[in-house]
Enzyme design. Sequence first.
Site, PDB file in Angstrom:
ATOM      1  CB  CYS A   1     -29.531   6.919 -30.855  1.00  0.00           C
ATOM      2  SG  CYS A   1     -30.747   6.675 -29.675  1.00  0.00           S
TER       3      CYS A   1
ATOM      4  CE  LYS B   1     -25.166   5.166 -31.021  1.00  0.00           C
ATOM      5  NZ  LYS B   1     -26.089   4.758 -30.979  1.00  0.00           N
TER       6      LYS B   1
ATOM      7  CD  GLU C   1     -29.174   4.619 -33.764  1.00  0.00           C
ATOM      8  OE1 GLU C   1     -27.774   4.958 -33.544  1.00  0.00           O
ATOM      9  OE2 GLU C   1     -29.317   4.206 -32.959  1.00  0.00           O
TER      10      GLU C   1
END
Length: 258
Positions: A144, A110, A44
């Site tokens: 994540c 995200k 990431e």
Amino acid sequence: MVQQLNIALVQSHLLWENPQANREVFSKKISSIQKNVDLIVLPEMFSTGFTMSPENIKVSEGENTVKWMLQQAKMNDVAIIGSIAFKENNRYFNRLFFVYPNGEYKSYDKKHTFTLAGEDKVYRAGNNKLIVDYNGYKICPLICYDLRFPVWARNVEDYDILVYVANWPKPRVTAWDTLLKARAIENMCYCIGVNRIGLDGLGYEYSGHSAVYDVLGNQMVYSDKEEILYAVLDKDHIDSTRNKLKFLQDRDQFNLSQ
């Protein structure tokens, strides 16, 4: 013969808020990767580290990094996954790019921004799940903190591979290990997690633990040091296990409201 997919996981230290230097580091690492690899996975925000101050970085660096990914993919005849801090329409996104060797790419923003670090105040959350078709495999790439939310990852699309790119800190790495394995088991898919390693610019420590789990949750590769990991994914393993056990046929049916 069913296609196998050769993957490389690049577990690396990241230089803080320095895209050019990070691109140079990853260029060297990618040049050292075995030539039969089909897919390379980077952490990431691999060009900056997990910064909450993207204004410190030139806006043009986002496009520069995407261009670099395209060049690396074409030059090495490989697909590349990784997320970066990206500005568009005066908003910042933690945006993952899946870049194909032929110069095409797809992106995912995200969904779950990390409120504990204030990511929700800096980066705009995405609302669209991405499923990528590549070399006969359906791939779902996530980022994540998304790992903590199984509903978002639920395999309602019959994807084959779940990928998480991360900056997951050492104090909570047990959750990382446990949830990667759980996502593989509950979705009957390969689950890949690529984390960074080392200290970031704020003093947070990352211990890696990048890994690959198979459809039954067996760990195939794992590392807690700076290195490149390799794994071979097999479509036969997915199909034969799902046909034998059929657990996905009993999954709950639902529509996820945004």
